[in-house]
Design a protein around this motif. Structure first.
Motif, PDB file in Angstrom:
ATOM      1  N   ILE A  27       2.447   5.656  -6.506  1.00  0.00           N
ATOM      2  CA  ILE A  27       1.563   6.235  -5.395  1.00  0.00           C
ATOM      3  C   ILE A  27       0.472   6.333  -6.136  1.00  0.00           C
ATOM      4  N   GLN A  76       0.806  -1.146   0.011  1.00  0.00           N
ATOM      5  CA  GLN A  76      -0.067   0.105   0.006  1.00  0.00           C
ATOM      6  C   GLN A  76       0.815   1.293  -0.108  1.00  0.00           C
ATOM      7  N   ILE A  77       2.288   1.287  -0.060  1.00  0.00           N
ATOM      8  CA  ILE A  77       3.067   2.351   0.064  1.00  0.00           C
ATOM      9  C   ILE A  77       3.661   2.297  -1.086  1.00  0.00           C
ATOM     10  N   GLY A 108       2.837  12.166  -0.875  1.00  0.00           N
ATOM     11  CA  GLY A 108       1.845  11.077  -0.832  1.00  0.00           C
ATOM     12  C   GLY A 108       0.481  11.290  -0.448  1.00  0.00           C
ATOM     13  N   PRO A 121       9.712  15.254   5.202  1.00  0.00           N
ATOM     14  CA  PRO A 121       8.561  16.350   5.084  1.00  0.00           C
ATOM     15  C   PRO A 121       7.211  15.308   5.474  1.00  0.00           C
ATOM     16  N   PRO A 122       6.252  16.417   5.777  1.00  0.00           N
ATOM     17  CA  PRO A 122       4.892  15.876   6.314  1.00  0.00           C
ATOM     18  C   PRO A 122       4.166  14.822   5.336  1.00  0.00           C
ATOM     19  N   GLY A 123       3.412  14.010   5.470  1.00  0.00           N
ATOM     20  CA  GLY A 123       2.583  13.396   4.293  1.00  0.00           C
ATOM     21  C   GLY A 123       3.333  12.290   3.502  1.00  0.00           C
ATOM     22  N   CYS A 124       4.502  12.239   3.614  1.00  0.00           N
ATOM     23  CA  CYS A 124       5.220  11.260   2.572  1.00  0.00           C
ATOM     24  C   CYS A 124       5.296   9.674   2.922  1.00  0.00           C
ATOM     25  N   GLY A 125       4.680   9.705   4.172  1.00  0.00           N
ATOM     26  CA  GLY A 125       4.547   7.908   4.459  1.00  0.00           C
ATOM     27  C   GLY A 125       5.321   7.678   5.750  1.00  0.00           C
ATOM     28  N   LYS A 126       5.704   8.511   6.557  1.00  0.00           N
ATOM     29  CA  LYS A 126       6.350   7.979   7.640  1.00  0.00           C
ATOM     30  C   LYS A 126       5.427   7.170   8.700  1.00  0.00           C
ATOM     31  N   THR A 127       4.301   7.616   8.590  1.00  0.00           N
ATOM     32  CA  THR A 127       3.295   6.769   9.735  1.00  0.00           C
ATOM     33  C   THR A 127       2.906   5.391   9.145  1.00  0.00           C
ATOM     34  N   GLN A 146       9.428   5.024  -2.029  1.00  0.00           N
ATOM     35  CA  GLN A 146      10.002   4.856  -0.605  1.00  0.00           C
ATOM     36  C   GLN A 146      10.653   3.467  -0.665  1.00  0.00           C
ATOM     37  N   TYR A 158      -3.741   4.235  -5.280  1.00  0.00           N
ATOM     38  CA  TYR A 158      -4.913   4.645  -5.126  1.00  0.00           C
ATOM     39  C   TYR A 158      -5.925   4.409  -6.332  1.00  0.00           C
TER      40      TYR A 158
END
Ligand code: ADP
Length: 578
Positions: free
Chosen positions: A423, A221-222, A491, A262-268, A225, A427
Motif C-alpha cells: 500500500i 491502485q489497491i 490502508g 474493518p474501516p479504511g481497508c479498501g472496501k469502497t 487484498q 502512494y
C-alpha cells in the motif's frame, strides 16, 4: 322704502337684465366684482376681503367632503357586491368553455373572452362570477397536499396511494406536468380540491447521496487484498465473461457481494475498481444472448451508485423505503442508458440489519423485505451489481444473504506487513522526490531508496514496543491481548501517513526555497502523528465503534482499555462505555 333697500332692488334688477353682473353666479366672482365696483379706500372693502376668505375656505371644505363621500360610495358598492367564487380549472373542452370545479361541484362554464387562452392552464385556480363564468385565472395554488406517486399510468394519468384504509387516487396532470417524466415515489403536489396533480417537487434526498461518477480506480491502485480482489474478480468477472458456461451448468449467478472488514481497508476502493474494470471488460466482450435468446443490452461504461446506509435512514414513514426504491430505479435507468451500474451500500448493517440490530436505530424494519424484493427483481449481474460493505456482517439480516441474493461474502481485512508495504508503494510513486542523501546511500538507486524508506516505515509501525501499544482487550475466554499499531493499521492510515510526510517536504521546499526531497524523518514523524492525532480511535463512549476496529468477533470481546494517554486506562466492560 329706505335708500339702501332701493339700491339693492336696483342691483337685482340690473342682474336680471343688461348689467355685467348678470352672468356671474360663483360667490367668489361676485365678491370680486363687488370689490371692483367700490371706490378705492372704501371701508366696506375690508369686509368683502373677509367674506372672500371665508367663502374660499368653505368651498375647499365642500370639495373635500364631496371627495370623501365619493370614496365611501365606492367602498360601499364594493362591500355590497357579491364575492367571486374560486374554483379549479379541470379542462378546456372548447373555445370559450371551461370545465371547472367550484366548492366540490363541477360546472361547464363560459370563459370571459378577455381571459387569455394561454392562462387557462389545467389545474390553475380561477375566479368565477355569479353566472359561474370564468373571469380571471389566479395561477396554481401551491398550498395543496403532497403525495407520493404510486404509478405513472400509460394514458398520462397519475395514481397515488393514500394512507392506510383510503382508496387510491387517480388524477389528471396539470398543463405544466403534461409530458414530464415521472416515476414511482416522486413527490407530487396536488391541488387543494384533490382533482389535479399540479407539480413535481424537486428530489430532495436520493440524489444528494448518490455519487454517480464513473469510477476511475484500477486494481493497481489497491495494495494487498489479493485474496479479496481475486475472489471478487472471479465471482463477478467469470459469470459475466463466461455466461454460456454458467448457463450450461445451470449455475445460479450471484447478484451481489458483501465486502466485510474493518474501516479504511479498501472496501469502497475494491467496489470502485470492480465497477470500473468490469464495465470495461464487459463492453469489450461480445454481447451474449440471454437464456431466452434475447441479446443483452451492450455495456458502454460503468456507473457507481454509492450510498451510505445511515443516510438512507429517515424518520419519515416510508421515506427510507422510497430512497431504496429510488436507488434501484436509478440503477435501472443507468442500465438503459448503456452503463453497467454498481450499487454500493456502505455501512449496510444500518439499513439491512437483523431485527435486533435495527432496534438500536429505533425504526421498524420494512427495508429488508423491500430490499429483497428489489433484488429478486434483478435478473442477473448483467443488469445491476450490488455490493454491500459492512464492518459488522454479523448484524446483517440473513434474508439478505440468502443464495440468489447477496450470497458471496468477501473479507477485506487489515493489511499485514507485506500488504502494508504494498500500500505504501502505491502512494509513493516511482518519481516521488526523495532526499538526495537517502538516494546516495543506496548507490544512487532511487527505487532502492524508496524501498528502504518503505521498510523503515513498516518497521516503525509493526514494532512491538510500548510506544506502539494502542489497546488491551480481554476476551470471553479470559485471555487478555495487547493490540499494537500494526494490529490496527489500515490502508486509509497508510495513505494518510504518506500524505502528511509529503506535506512536510513541500513545506520545507517552500520555506527554504530549495527543492527538498522526502526524508525518513518526515515519514516516521507522520507515523507518530497519525496514530496520536488521527481519528482512528473512536470517542470513549462509542462502544460499537470500538468493536468495529477489532478483528475479533464482537461477541468474544468483553472488555477494552486504551493506552491512548500513554498509559493504560482502566478496563471497561464492552457493554459499558469504554
Ligand atoms: P472502507 O470502504 O473499507 O472503509 P475505503 O476503501 O474507503 O475503506 O478506503 C479509504 C481510503 O484509504 C481509500 O480512499 C484509499 O485512499 C485508502 N486505502 C484503503 N485501503 C487501501 C488499499 N488496500 N490500497 C490502497 N489504498 C487504500
Amino acid at each position: 322704502m329706505s335708500d339702501r333697500r332701493a339700491s339693492e332692488q336696483d342691483e337685482l334688477r340690473d342682474q336680471n337684465d343688461e348689467s355685467p353682473l348678470k352672468t356671474g353666479t360663483d360667490p367668489l366672482e361676485l365678491i370680486e366684482q363687488c370689490l371692483a365696483s367700490f371706490p378705492e379706500g372704501d371701508a366696506r372693502q375690508k369686509l368683502l376681503y373677509k367674506l372672500r376668505h371665508a367663502v374660499t375656505l368653505s368651498q375647499a371644505a365642500q370639495q373635500q367632503r364631496e371627495l370623501e363621500f365619493k370614496k365611501v360610495g365606492e367602498v360601499v358598492a364594493k362591500l355590497t357586491a357579491p364575492a367571486n367564487r374560486i374554483g379549479t380549472l379541470l379542462d378546456v373542452p372548447g373555445e370559450g368553455l371551461a370545465r371547472i370545479v367550484v366548492g366540490g361541484a363541477e360546472y361547464y362554464a363560459n370563459v370571459d373572452p378577455r381571459v387569455s387562452e394561454t392562462d387557462l392552464k389545467i389545474g390553475t385556480q380561477i375566479l368565477v362570477n355569479e353566472a359561474y363564468a370564468v373571469i380571471k385565472t389566479l395561477g396554481y395554488d401551491r398550498n395543496g397536499p403532497i403525495l407520493k406517486l404510486a404509478e405513472a399510468m400509460s394514458d398520462g394519468r397519475l395514481r397515488f396511494e393514500q394512507e392506510m384504509g383510503r382508496q387510491s387516487l387517480i388524477l389528471p396532470r396539470s398543463t405544466d406536468l403534461i409530458g414530464v417524466e415521472l416515476k414511482t415515489g416522486d413527490e407530487i403536489r396536488i391541488d387543494p380540491s384533490h382533482r389535479v396533480a399540479i407539480e413535481k417537487l424537486a428530489d430532495r434526498k436520493a440524489h444528494r447521496h448518490v455519487l454517480d461518477a464513473p469510477p476511475k480506480v484500477t486494481w493497481e491502485q489497491i495494495g494487498g487484498q489479493h485474496e479479496a480482489i481475486a475472489g471478487i474478480r472471479k465471482a463477478i468477472e467469470y459469470p459475466l465473461l463466461h455466461a454460456e458456461t454458467f448457463e450450461r451448468f445451470k449455475f445460479s449467478q450471484p447478484k451481489g457481494f458483501l465486502l466485510y472488514g474493518p474501516p479504511g481497508c479498501g472496501k469502497t476502493l475494491i467496489g470502485q475498481a470492480a465497477a470500473g474494470s468490469l464495465a470495461k471488460l464487459v463492453s469489450e466482450s461480445k454481447p451474449q444472448p440471454t437464456p431466452d435468446g434475447d441479446m443483452r443490452l451492450p455495456v458502454t461504461g460503468g456507473a457507481f451508485l454509492h450510498v451510505k446506509g445511515p443516510e438512507i435512514l429517515n424518520m419519515w414513514l416510508g421515506e427510507s423505503e422510497r430512497m431504496v426504491r429510488d436507488l434501484f430505479d436509478q440503477a435501472r435507468a443507468r442500465r438503459k442508458e448503456g452503463a453497467l451500474p454498481f450499487i454500493f451500500i456502505d455501512e449496510a448493517e444500518s439499513i439491512l440489519g437483523t431485527r435486533r440490530a435495527m432496534r438500536s436505530f429505533n425504526i421498524s424494519n420494512t427495508l429488508v423485505p423491500m430490499f429483497c424484493s428489489e433484488m429478486d427483481g434483478i435478473e442477473s449481474l448483467h443488469e445491476v451489481v450490488i455490493i454491500l460493505a459492512s464492518n459488522r456482517p454479523d448484524l446483517i439480516d440473513p434474508a439478505v444473504l440468502r443464495p440468489g441474493r447477496i450470497d458471496r461474502k468477501i473479507k477485506v481485512g487489515r493489511p499485514n506487513r507485506d500488504a502494508a508495504a504494498e500500500i505504501l508503494r502505491v502512494y509513493m510513486a516511482a518519481d516521488l522526490p526523495l532526499d538526495a542523501a537517502l538516494v546516495r546511500e543506496q548507490g544512487g538507486d532511487h527505487t532502492q531508496a524508496a524501498a528502504a524508506l518503505v521498510q523503515d516505515v513498516i518497521e516503525s509501525i509493526f514494532r512491538r514496543t510500548d510506544e506502539n501499544r494502542l489497546l488491551s482487550i480481554r476476551l470471553r475466554s479470559g485471555q487478555a491481548k495487547v493490540l499494537y499499531r500494526g494490529d490496527l493499521v489500515s490502508g486509509a492510515i497508510l495513505a494518510s501517513i504518506v500524505q502528511r510526510a509529503k506535506e512536510k517536504a513541500i513545506d520545507r521546499t517552500v520555506q527554504s526555497g530549495q527543492p527538498s526531497g522526502l526524508l525518513t524523518k518526515d515519514l516516521l514523524d507522520s507515523v507518530s502523528e497519525e496514530f496520536r492525532e488521527g481519528d482512528m480511535l473512536p470517542p470513549d463512549d462509542a462502544a460499537e465503534e470500538w468493536l468495529k476496529l477489532l478483528d475479533h468477533h464482537p461477541e468474544q470481546v468483553v472488555g477494552i482499555s486504551s493506552f491512548r494517554r500513554g498509559r493504560q486506562s482502566e478496563e471497561r466492560l464492552i457493554n459499558q462505555v469504554i
